[in-house]
Write a protein that holds these residues in place. Structure first.
Motif, PDB file in Angstrom:
ATOM      1  N   MET A 365     -80.031 -19.427 -65.424  1.00  0.00           N
ATOM      2  CA  MET A 365     -80.667 -19.277 -66.732  1.00  0.00           C
ATOM      3  C   MET A 365     -81.984 -20.047 -66.820  1.00  0.00           C
ATOM      4  O   MET A 365     -82.871 -19.681 -67.599  1.00  0.00           O
ATOM      5  CB  MET A 365     -79.704 -19.727 -67.832  1.00  0.00           C
ATOM      6  CG  MET A 365     -78.499 -18.808 -68.013  1.00  0.00           C
ATOM      7  SD  MET A 365     -77.372 -19.396 -69.297  1.00  0.00           S
ATOM      8  CE  MET A 365     -78.402 -19.206 -70.750  1.00  0.00           C
ATOM      9  N   GLY A 368     -84.458 -18.138 -63.676  1.00  0.00           N
ATOM     10  CA  GLY A 368     -84.885 -16.774 -63.978  1.00  0.00           C
ATOM     11  C   GLY A 368     -86.128 -16.717 -64.850  1.00  0.00           C
ATOM     12  O   GLY A 368     -87.118 -16.064 -64.501  1.00  0.00           O
ATOM     13  N   PRO A 369     -86.125 -17.395 -66.017  1.00  0.00           N
ATOM     14  CA  PRO A 369     -87.326 -17.369 -66.871  1.00  0.00           C
ATOM     15  C   PRO A 369     -88.551 -17.985 -66.207  1.00  0.00           C
ATOM     16  O   PRO A 369     -89.685 -17.529 -66.437  1.00  0.00           O
ATOM     17  CB  PRO A 369     -86.897 -18.180 -68.100  1.00  0.00           C
ATOM     18  CG  PRO A 369     -85.411 -18.046 -68.150  1.00  0.00           C
ATOM     19  CD  PRO A 369     -84.980 -18.003 -66.715  1.00  0.00           C
ATOM     20  N   ILE A 370     -88.346 -19.033 -65.378  1.00  0.00           N
ATOM     21  CA  ILE A 370     -89.492 -19.644 -64.690  1.00  0.00           C
ATOM     22  C   ILE A 370     -90.148 -18.637 -63.748  1.00  0.00           C
ATOM     23  O   ILE A 370     -91.372 -18.474 -63.740  1.00  0.00           O
ATOM     24  CB  ILE A 370     -89.046 -20.898 -63.910  1.00  0.00           C
ATOM     25  CG1 ILE A 370     -88.669 -22.018 -64.874  1.00  0.00           C
ATOM     26  CG2 ILE A 370     -90.157 -21.374 -62.963  1.00  0.00           C
ATOM     27  CD1 ILE A 370     -88.090 -23.245 -64.195  1.00  0.00           C
ATOM     28  N   LEU A 372     -89.844 -15.389 -63.885  1.00  0.00           N
ATOM     29  CA  LEU A 372     -90.375 -14.284 -64.688  1.00  0.00           C
ATOM     30  C   LEU A 372     -91.735 -14.648 -65.278  1.00  0.00           C
ATOM     31  O   LEU A 372     -92.666 -13.833 -65.281  1.00  0.00           O
ATOM     32  CB  LEU A 372     -89.390 -13.929 -65.799  1.00  0.00           C
ATOM     33  CG  LEU A 372     -89.769 -12.721 -66.672  1.00  0.00           C
ATOM     34  CD1 LEU A 372     -89.827 -11.457 -65.830  1.00  0.00           C
ATOM     35  CD2 LEU A 372     -88.758 -12.560 -67.820  1.00  0.00           C
ATOM     36  N   LEU A 373     -91.851 -15.887 -65.773  1.00  0.00           N
ATOM     37  CA  LEU A 373     -93.124 -16.350 -66.333  1.00  0.00           C
ATOM     38  C   LEU A 373     -94.201 -16.386 -65.264  1.00  0.00           C
ATOM     39  O   LEU A 373     -95.338 -15.940 -65.488  1.00  0.00           O
ATOM     40  CB  LEU A 373     -92.939 -17.737 -66.956  1.00  0.00           C
ATOM     41  CG  LEU A 373     -94.181 -18.354 -67.620  1.00  0.00           C
ATOM     42  CD1 LEU A 373     -94.634 -17.513 -68.794  1.00  0.00           C
ATOM     43  CD2 LEU A 373     -93.866 -19.782 -68.083  1.00  0.00           C
TER      44      LEU A 373
END
Length: 388
Positions: A365, A368-370, A372-373
């Protein structure tokens, strides 16, 4: 990790310092943990599955996906290799050596070194060459940047400027590159590492991530002092022009020598890494996993691919192509390819790892966002910069 501070990084960082002063330093710092997180996934996949990136792609998504992945990787490798040899040709030009002569000598020496039949000997040679990159830190120190001006520019990020975004994408594309991801995974297999090597491999990668970004920051700082320290600064079109700025800072003899040693160290390491990545990738496409532990007659496909890649790119560089523009274009292309590469790496890490190395739900969690960014900004910056 020393290959990460290669000719493309030098050119992108020098362009950034010359045109935008110290404004890209925050990006270089933010890339340290991201670079480590990405390369750490390759450690887990190599030691946990015993397979390379290409082999995992084939097992998970089939031969068609494997061929597409290999084609994109080889395009990245070709551009990267042209950049490295171009940088080395530029160093030769500093001392009056014709490009074709530099290419002939380098290609012969590099191929002879790789034919030693030992990964360890190649690795040790590459590390010894890469140590010369530390000269960039000396150049940044001797440039004596003004702290007040540096601090003032760190908060000035012109994110709406196309030229700034183009160089931001180039610096991302020369930090996290498809061929470095694939290389580290394949190299661990060639070394024969096991799960017992997990902790030292992670520490090695962390120290390497810090070192390569600190060196890149040193290049940018020295270039900012040498070429104007601000927006609208000088655009550099050739390796000798970049070297000229360091010469003005440190004197004609010391500046030229330090720059030549530092650039050559990173370029030679990256040349070895790119050629090995290409040879391993082509071998996997042919259904063969080759190794540096084999002699040339035992692995003709592997060494033949290595030689063709090296010689073909040497001819391209000797043709007179604009190497600085090629380097920036290659870096931006890497940034545009990065989303697919990061997505594949993350998906494989979530699906293919055995229980001891499996990503926890909390870590997924966060990671993934890192990623994606990073992929989103890389794609946006590359597209907007190119369109501008």
């Amino acid at each position: 990790m020393l290959a990460d501070t290669e000719t493309g990084s030098v050119i992108a960082a020098a362009q950034g310092g010359a045109h935008w002063g110290y404004r890209l330093l925050p990006l270089l710092a933010l890339l340290i943990p991201v670079l480590y997180l990405v390369q750490e996934l390759t450690i887990r996949l190599a030691l946990g599955t015993g397979m390379s990136y290409g082999e995992l792609v084939r097992r998970r998504w089939g031969p068609a996906a494997s061929r597409l992945s290999a084609a994109l990787l080889l395009i990245s490798c070709l551009g990267a290799l042209a950049t490295q040899l171009g940088g080395l040709a530029g160093v030769g030009q500093l001392f009056g050596i014709p490009v074709w002569r530099t290419m002939c000598l380098l290609c012969a020496l590099i191929f002879a070194m790789v034919c030693t039949g030992s990964y360890r000997s190649v690795e040790r040679t590459a590390i010894c060459l890469g140590v010369f990159e530390l000269a960039f830190l000396a150049e940044a120190w001797l440039a004596r940047p003004e702290p007040g001006q540096m601090l003032a520019q760190l908060g000035q990020l012109p994110l709406g400027n196309h030229d700034f975004l183009l160089l931001a994408a180039a610096n991302i594309g020369t930090c996290i590159m498809p061929w470095t991801i694939c290389y580290q995974q394949s190299a661990m297999l060639d070394k024969g590492l096991t799960l017992d090597d997990l902790k030292p491999a992670r520490l090695d990668t962390l120290l390497g991530a810090i070192l390569c970004q600190v060196i890149t920051a040193g290049i940018l700082i020295a270039a900012a002092v040498a070429f104007g320290q601000g927006a609208g600064g000088q655009s550099l079109d050739a390796i000798p022009e970049i070297a000229g700025g360091f010469t003005r800072l440190l004197g004609p003899a010391g500046g030229k020598l330090l720059f030549a040693l530092a650039l050559s160290g990173g370029a030679l390491v990256a040349t070895i890494v790119v050629c090995l990545t290409s040879a391993w990738t082509l071998g996997e496409l042919a259904g063969q996993r080759e190794s540096l532990e084999k002699r040339p007659l035992e692995a003709p496909w592997f060494y033949g691919s290595f030689a063709i890649m090296l010689a073909g790119t040497g001819v391209l560089v000797s043709s007179g192509i604009n190497l600085v523009k090629l380097s920036i274009a290659t870096a931006v292309a890497n940034a545009l390819l990065l989303p697919a590469m990061l997505g594949g790496l993350y998906w494989l890490a979530c699906r293919e790892l055995p229980p001891p190395l499996r990503l926890s739900r909390r870590y997924r969690m966060v990671l993934g966002p890192i990623l994606l960014l990073l992929a989103g900004f890389s794609l946006y910056a590359g597209m907007m910069g190119s369109l501008g």
